[in-house]
Design a protein around this motif. Structure first.
Motif, PDB file in Angstrom:
ATOM      1  N   THR A  60     -82.473 -43.066  88.760  1.00  0.00           N
ATOM      2  CA  THR A  60     -83.150 -41.804  89.027  1.00  0.00           C
ATOM      3  C   THR A  60     -83.509 -41.098  87.723  1.00  0.00           C
ATOM      4  O   THR A  60     -82.625 -40.808  86.919  1.00  0.00           O
ATOM      5  CB  THR A  60     -82.244 -40.886  89.887  1.00  0.00           C
ATOM      6  OG1 THR A  60     -81.922 -41.583  91.083  1.00  0.00           O
ATOM      7  CG2 THR A  60     -82.936 -39.589  90.234  1.00  0.00           C
ATOM      8  N   GLU A  87     -77.663 -34.078  94.382  1.00  0.00           N
ATOM      9  CA  GLU A  87     -77.377 -33.854  92.967  1.00  0.00           C
ATOM     10  C   GLU A  87     -77.246 -32.357  92.742  1.00  0.00           C
ATOM     11  O   GLU A  87     -77.910 -31.568  93.405  1.00  0.00           O
ATOM     12  CB  GLU A  87     -78.487 -34.428  92.092  1.00  0.00           C
ATOM     13  CG  GLU A  87     -79.850 -33.856  92.409  1.00  0.00           C
ATOM     14  CD  GLU A  87     -80.997 -34.650  91.815  1.00  0.00           C
ATOM     15  OE1 GLU A  87     -80.806 -35.809  91.465  1.00  0.00           O
ATOM     16  OE2 GLU A  87     -82.083 -34.072  91.721  1.00  0.00           O
ATOM     17  N   THR A  88     -76.345 -31.949  91.820  1.00  0.00           N
ATOM     18  CA  THR A  88     -76.173 -30.537  91.512  1.00  0.00           C
ATOM     19  C   THR A  88     -76.282 -30.327  90.017  1.00  0.00           C
ATOM     20  O   THR A  88     -76.192 -31.272  89.232  1.00  0.00           O
ATOM     21  CB  THR A  88     -74.807 -30.005  91.989  1.00  0.00           C
ATOM     22  OG1 THR A  88     -73.791 -30.494  91.114  1.00  0.00           O
ATOM     23  CG2 THR A  88     -74.510 -30.402  93.427  1.00  0.00           C
ATOM     24  N   GLN A 106     -81.937 -37.435  85.711  1.00  0.00           N
ATOM     25  CA  GLN A 106     -80.830 -37.303  84.768  1.00  0.00           C
ATOM     26  C   GLN A 106     -81.352 -37.143  83.341  1.00  0.00           C
ATOM     27  O   GLN A 106     -80.856 -36.339  82.583  1.00  0.00           O
ATOM     28  CB  GLN A 106     -79.900 -38.493  84.854  1.00  0.00           C
ATOM     29  CG  GLN A 106     -78.732 -38.370  83.888  1.00  0.00           C
ATOM     30  CD  GLN A 106     -77.803 -39.550  83.949  1.00  0.00           C
ATOM     31  OE1 GLN A 106     -77.904 -40.377  84.831  1.00  0.00           O
ATOM     32  NE2 GLN A 106     -76.914 -39.631  83.005  1.00  0.00           N
ATOM     33  N   ARG A 153     -73.630 -31.785  87.536  1.00  0.00           N
ATOM     34  CA  ARG A 153     -73.590 -33.247  87.421  1.00  0.00           C
ATOM     35  C   ARG A 153     -72.734 -33.876  88.516  1.00  0.00           C
ATOM     36  O   ARG A 153     -72.093 -34.897  88.325  1.00  0.00           O
ATOM     37  CB  ARG A 153     -73.150 -33.687  86.031  1.00  0.00           C
ATOM     38  CG  ARG A 153     -74.149 -33.275  84.967  1.00  0.00           C
ATOM     39  CD  ARG A 153     -73.849 -33.817  83.605  1.00  0.00           C
ATOM     40  NE  ARG A 153     -73.691 -35.251  83.567  1.00  0.00           N
ATOM     41  CZ  ARG A 153     -74.673 -36.147  83.520  1.00  0.00           C
ATOM     42  NH1 ARG A 153     -75.905 -35.753  83.535  1.00  0.00           N
ATOM     43  NH2 ARG A 153     -74.419 -37.434  83.451  1.00  0.00           N
ATOM     44  N   GLU A 154     -72.721 -33.251  89.683  1.00  0.00           N
ATOM     45  CA  GLU A 154     -72.092 -33.831  90.857  1.00  0.00           C
ATOM     46  C   GLU A 154     -73.190 -34.569  91.609  1.00  0.00           C
ATOM     47  O   GLU A 154     -74.298 -34.061  91.750  1.00  0.00           O
ATOM     48  CB  GLU A 154     -71.503 -32.742  91.743  1.00  0.00           C
ATOM     49  CG  GLU A 154     -70.429 -31.956  91.045  1.00  0.00           C
ATOM     50  CD  GLU A 154     -70.241 -30.583  91.635  1.00  0.00           C
ATOM     51  OE1 GLU A 154     -69.151 -30.044  91.448  1.00  0.00           O
ATOM     52  OE2 GLU A 154     -71.170 -30.036  92.256  1.00  0.00           O
ATOM     53  N   ILE A 155     -72.876 -35.773  92.045  1.00  0.00           N
ATOM     54  CA  ILE A 155     -73.832 -36.534  92.841  1.00  0.00           C
ATOM     55  C   ILE A 155     -73.136 -36.982  94.116  1.00  0.00           C
ATOM     56  O   ILE A 155     -71.911 -37.099  94.167  1.00  0.00           O
ATOM     57  CB  ILE A 155     -74.419 -37.738  92.073  1.00  0.00           C
ATOM     58  CG1 ILE A 155     -73.321 -38.713  91.639  1.00  0.00           C
ATOM     59  CG2 ILE A 155     -75.237 -37.255  90.884  1.00  0.00           C
ATOM     60  CD1 ILE A 155     -73.859 -39.989  91.012  1.00  0.00           C
ATOM     61  N   GLU A 174     -78.023 -43.377  90.856  1.00  0.00           N
ATOM     62  CA  GLU A 174     -77.891 -42.487  89.694  1.00  0.00           C
ATOM     63  C   GLU A 174     -78.518 -43.117  88.455  1.00  0.00           C
ATOM     64  O   GLU A 174     -79.219 -42.452  87.689  1.00  0.00           O
ATOM     65  CB  GLU A 174     -76.404 -42.176  89.460  1.00  0.00           C
ATOM     66  CG  GLU A 174     -76.151 -41.068  88.465  1.00  0.00           C
ATOM     67  CD  GLU A 174     -76.100 -41.554  87.038  1.00  0.00           C
ATOM     68  OE1 GLU A 174     -76.334 -40.731  86.138  1.00  0.00           O
ATOM     69  OE2 GLU A 174     -75.835 -42.744  86.800  1.00  0.00           O
TER      70      GLU A 174
END
Length: 106
Positions: A98, A23-24, A101, A27-29, A95
């Motif tokens: 988890t 995760e970054t 977020q 919001r890149e997973i 996602e």
């Protein structure tokens, strides 16, 4: 946690399909298995638009055995499409489940 007793007793060499989730702050997973990488950019929490993608596409899918330098996005060719679909579903399930977020969206 995972039950490693079968590995310790030498009944099996692995615990099954292992993966690392990524995760970054943008919001890149992603998800990295022993052989593949699947990644995508999630929409911003308060907008309907997607961020400009870092990779040039909204989603990436690489076979790291055949393409270790990640030059050929399999989503553009539909190669290994069923595996890609399964990895995407697994990543999206991770996602949703988890809690990070919720903390990032505040």
């Amino acid at each position: 946690g995972a039950d490693l007793s079968a590995v310790l007793r030498a009944e099996t060499e692995t615990t099954g399909e292992n993966a690392v989730f990524i995760e970054t702050f943008r919001r890149e997973i992603g998800m990295r298995t022993q052989s593949h990488l699947y990644g995508l950019r999630m929409p911003p929490p308060s907008e309907n638009e997607w961020y400009k993608p870092v990779w040039g596409e909204q989603e990436i899918f690489y076979d790291l055995r055949k393409d270790p330098f990640q030059k050929h996005n399999l989503l553009l060719t539909q190669e290994q499409a069923e595996l890609g679909k399964n990895l995407r579903q697994r990543l999206m399930r991770w996602e949703r489940e988890t809690p990070w977020q919720k903390a990032c969206d505040r």
